[in-house]
Design a protein around this motif. Sequence first.
Motif, PDB file in Angstrom:
ATOM      1  N   LEU A  35       0.832  -1.202   0.000  1.00 39.79           N
ATOM      2  CA  LEU A  35       0.000   0.000   0.000  1.00 39.79           C
ATOM      3  C   LEU A  35       0.865   1.250   0.000  1.00 39.79           C
ATOM      4  CD1 LEU A  35      -2.698   1.508   0.211  1.00 39.79           C
ATOM      5  CD2 LEU A  35      -2.536   1.245   2.700  1.00 39.79           C
ATOM      6  N   VAL A  36       1.828   1.296   0.888  1.00 38.76           N
ATOM      7  CA  VAL A  36       2.689   2.472   0.999  1.00 38.76           C
ATOM      8  C   VAL A  36       3.450   2.700  -0.312  1.00 38.76           C
ATOM      9  CG1 VAL A  36       4.738   3.385   2.170  1.00 38.76           C
ATOM     10  CG2 VAL A  36       2.872   2.420   3.511  1.00 38.76           C
ATOM     11  N   GLN A  37       3.894   1.634  -0.954  1.00 42.01           N
ATOM     12  CA  GLN A  37       4.651   1.769  -2.202  1.00 42.01           C
ATOM     13  C   GLN A  37       3.822   2.362  -3.336  1.00 42.01           C
ATOM     14  OE1 GLN A  37       6.362  -2.072  -2.976  1.00 42.01           O
ATOM     15  NE2 GLN A  37       7.972  -1.806  -1.449  1.00 42.01           N
ATOM     16  N   VAL A  38       2.516   2.122  -3.340  1.00 42.97           N
ATOM     17  CA  VAL A  38       1.695   2.650  -4.433  1.00 42.97           C
ATOM     18  C   VAL A  38       1.111   4.025  -4.120  1.00 42.97           C
ATOM     19  CG1 VAL A  38       1.115   0.381  -5.366  1.00 42.97           C
ATOM     20  CG2 VAL A  38      -0.415   1.447  -3.702  1.00 42.97           C
ATOM     21  N   MET A  39       1.320   4.505  -2.916  1.00 43.77           N
ATOM     22  CA  MET A  39       0.819   5.831  -2.562  1.00 43.77           C
ATOM     23  C   MET A  39       1.680   6.895  -3.250  1.00 43.77           C
ATOM     24  SD  MET A  39      -0.059   5.244   1.489  1.00 43.77           S
ATOM     25  CE  MET A  39      -0.583   6.925   1.801  1.00 43.77           C
ATOM     26  N   PRO A  40       1.049   7.932  -3.817  1.00 44.08           N
ATOM     27  CA  PRO A  40       1.814   8.972  -4.522  1.00 44.08           C
ATOM     28  C   PRO A  40       2.855   9.653  -3.632  1.00 44.08           C
ATOM     29  CG  PRO A  40      -0.562   9.298  -4.819  1.00 44.08           C
ATOM     30  CD  PRO A  40      -0.386   8.182  -3.850  1.00 44.08           C
ATOM     31  N   GLU A  41       2.574   9.746  -2.359  1.00 46.82           N
ATOM     32  CA  GLU A  41       3.507  10.391  -1.430  1.00 46.82           C
ATOM     33  C   GLU A  41       4.834   9.640  -1.350  1.00 46.82           C
ATOM     34  OE1 GLU A  41       0.378   9.502  -0.749  1.00 46.82           O
ATOM     35  OE2 GLU A  41      -0.676  11.116   0.263  1.00 46.82           O
ATOM     36  N   SER A  42       4.808   8.345  -1.637  1.00 46.30           N
ATOM     37  CA  SER A  42       6.029   7.540  -1.576  1.00 46.30           C
ATOM     38  C   SER A  42       7.032   7.961  -2.632  1.00 46.30           C
ATOM     39  CB  SER A  42       5.713   6.055  -1.729  1.00 46.30           C
ATOM     40  OG  SER A  42       5.071   5.585  -0.577  1.00 46.30           O
ATOM     41  N   LYS A  43       6.546   8.338  -3.792  1.00 45.21           N
ATOM     42  CA  LYS A  43       7.457   8.789  -4.860  1.00 45.21           C
ATOM     43  C   LYS A  43       8.156  10.079  -4.447  1.00 45.21           C
ATOM     44  CE  LYS A  43       5.027   6.494  -8.551  1.00 45.21           C
ATOM     45  NZ  LYS A  43       3.622   6.298  -8.595  1.00 45.21           N
ATOM     46  N   THR A  44       7.399  10.984  -3.846  1.00 42.43           N
ATOM     47  CA  THR A  44       7.981  12.238  -3.363  1.00 42.43           C
ATOM     48  C   THR A  44       9.006  11.958  -2.271  1.00 42.43           C
ATOM     49  OG1 THR A  44       5.885  13.337  -3.821  1.00 42.43           O
ATOM     50  CG2 THR A  44       7.425  14.501  -2.395  1.00 42.43           C
ATOM     51  N   ALA A  45       8.663  11.052  -1.361  1.00 44.95           N
ATOM     52  CA  ALA A  45       9.579  10.698  -0.278  1.00 44.95           C
ATOM     53  C   ALA A  45      10.849  10.059  -0.826  1.00 44.95           C
ATOM     54  CB  ALA A  45       8.888   9.749   0.698  1.00 44.95           C
ATOM     55  N   GLN A  46      10.695   9.199  -1.822  1.00 46.70           N
ATOM     56  CA  GLN A  46      11.855   8.534  -2.419  1.00 46.70           C
ATOM     57  C   GLN A  46      12.775   9.559  -3.084  1.00 46.70           C
ATOM     58  OE1 GLN A  46      12.777   5.353  -2.073  1.00 46.70           O
ATOM     59  NE2 GLN A  46      14.641   5.865  -3.157  1.00 46.70           N
ATOM     60  N   THR A  47      12.194  10.524  -3.771  1.00 49.91           N
ATOM     61  CA  THR A  47      12.983  11.579  -4.411  1.00 49.91           C
ATOM     62  C   THR A  47      13.736  12.385  -3.361  1.00 49.91           C
ATOM     63  OG1 THR A  47      11.370  11.722  -6.198  1.00 49.91           O
ATOM     64  CG2 THR A  47      12.844  13.601  -5.921  1.00 49.91           C
ATOM     65  N   GLU A  48      13.051  12.709  -2.281  1.00 48.40           N
ATOM     66  CA  GLU A  48      13.688  13.474  -1.194  1.00 48.40           C
ATOM     67  C   GLU A  48      14.831  12.678  -0.567  1.00 48.40           C
ATOM     68  OE1 GLU A  48      12.370  15.673   2.981  1.00 48.40           O
ATOM     69  OE2 GLU A  48      10.831  15.153   1.504  1.00 48.40           O
ATOM     70  N   MET A  49      14.606  11.393  -0.348  1.00 47.37           N
ATOM     71  CA  MET A  49      15.649  10.546   0.241  1.00 47.37           C
ATOM     72  C   MET A  49      16.840  10.393  -0.704  1.00 47.37           C
ATOM     73  SD  MET A  49      15.147   9.715   3.327  1.00 47.37           S
ATOM     74  CE  MET A  49      16.496   8.556   3.439  1.00 47.37           C
ATOM     75  N   THR A  50      16.576  10.265  -1.987  1.00 48.99           N
ATOM     76  CA  THR A  50      17.659  10.130  -2.969  1.00 48.99           C
ATOM     77  C   THR A  50      18.534  11.379  -2.968  1.00 48.99           C
ATOM     78  OG1 THR A  50      16.297   8.677  -4.338  1.00 48.99           O
ATOM     79  CG2 THR A  50      18.177   9.716  -5.406  1.00 48.99           C
ATOM     80  N   GLY A  51      17.918  12.549  -2.940  1.00 50.45           N
ATOM     81  CA  GLY A  51      18.681  13.797  -2.878  1.00 50.45           C
ATOM     82  C   GLY A  51      19.491  13.918  -1.604  1.00 50.45           C
ATOM     83  N   PHE A  52      18.878  13.533  -0.492  1.00 50.83           N
ATOM     84  CA  PHE A  52      19.563  13.597   0.805  1.00 50.83           C
ATOM     85  C   PHE A  52      20.782  12.674   0.804  1.00 50.83           C
ATOM     86  CE2 PHE A  52      19.985  12.362   5.313  1.00 50.83           C
ATOM     87  CZ  PHE A  52      20.098  13.617   5.888  1.00 50.83           C
ATOM     88  N   GLN A  53      20.605  11.459   0.305  1.00 50.12           N
ATOM     89  CA  GLN A  53      21.709  10.501   0.267  1.00 50.12           C
ATOM     90  C   GLN A  53      22.800  10.954  -0.697  1.00 50.12           C
ATOM     91  OE1 GLN A  53      19.355   6.959  -0.523  1.00 50.12           O
ATOM     92  NE2 GLN A  53      19.729   6.208   1.545  1.00 50.12           N
TER      93      GLN A  53
END
Length: 169
Positions: A35-53
């Motif tokens: 469920l969490v993986q298909v939520m649109p907010e997850s894509k935004t979170a993943q992008t934010e985490m990728t930039g942070f890393q």
Amino acid sequence: MRNLLKLFAVILLMGTTASINAQTLKFGHIDLQALVQVMPESKTAQTEMTGFQADIEEIFGGMQTELQQKYTEFEQLGEEASEVKRNAKITEIQDLQQRIENYRATAQQQIQQKQAEVLQPIYKKAQTAVEEVAKEQGMIYVFDINAVIYKSNQSIDVLPLVKKKLGIE
């Protein structure tokens, strides 16, 4: 009279038991991760985490480059360099190695904190939606499928219902 009271108590007890057994207990299950993986907010979170890393890796890469330069400088000193110069370079290298190790530990903690900070609202939203669907469906329990050892056919998969509730296709 006593027998009549006993008979009445037995009938009342049997009636109560029958009504409890007549209720259908509804259980549900969900793959919360899916469920969490298909939520649109997850894509935004993943992008934010990728930039942070990426920022952390850039700093770490700079420190690694600096360490390599120190090693090269040490090797270029040669045999004729004084023991004082050699010991000074060794100390510089050791200090930089220690800073790199400290940074690595701190960076790992920062990544974990950032991930928790970014994912917490998403999980909260998902959990709220699951609770609402469970209440609407009259369920007494909803289990996360990843933590269930046995699943019966009588358990209802609430993932499609929750996705619909959240407007996810």
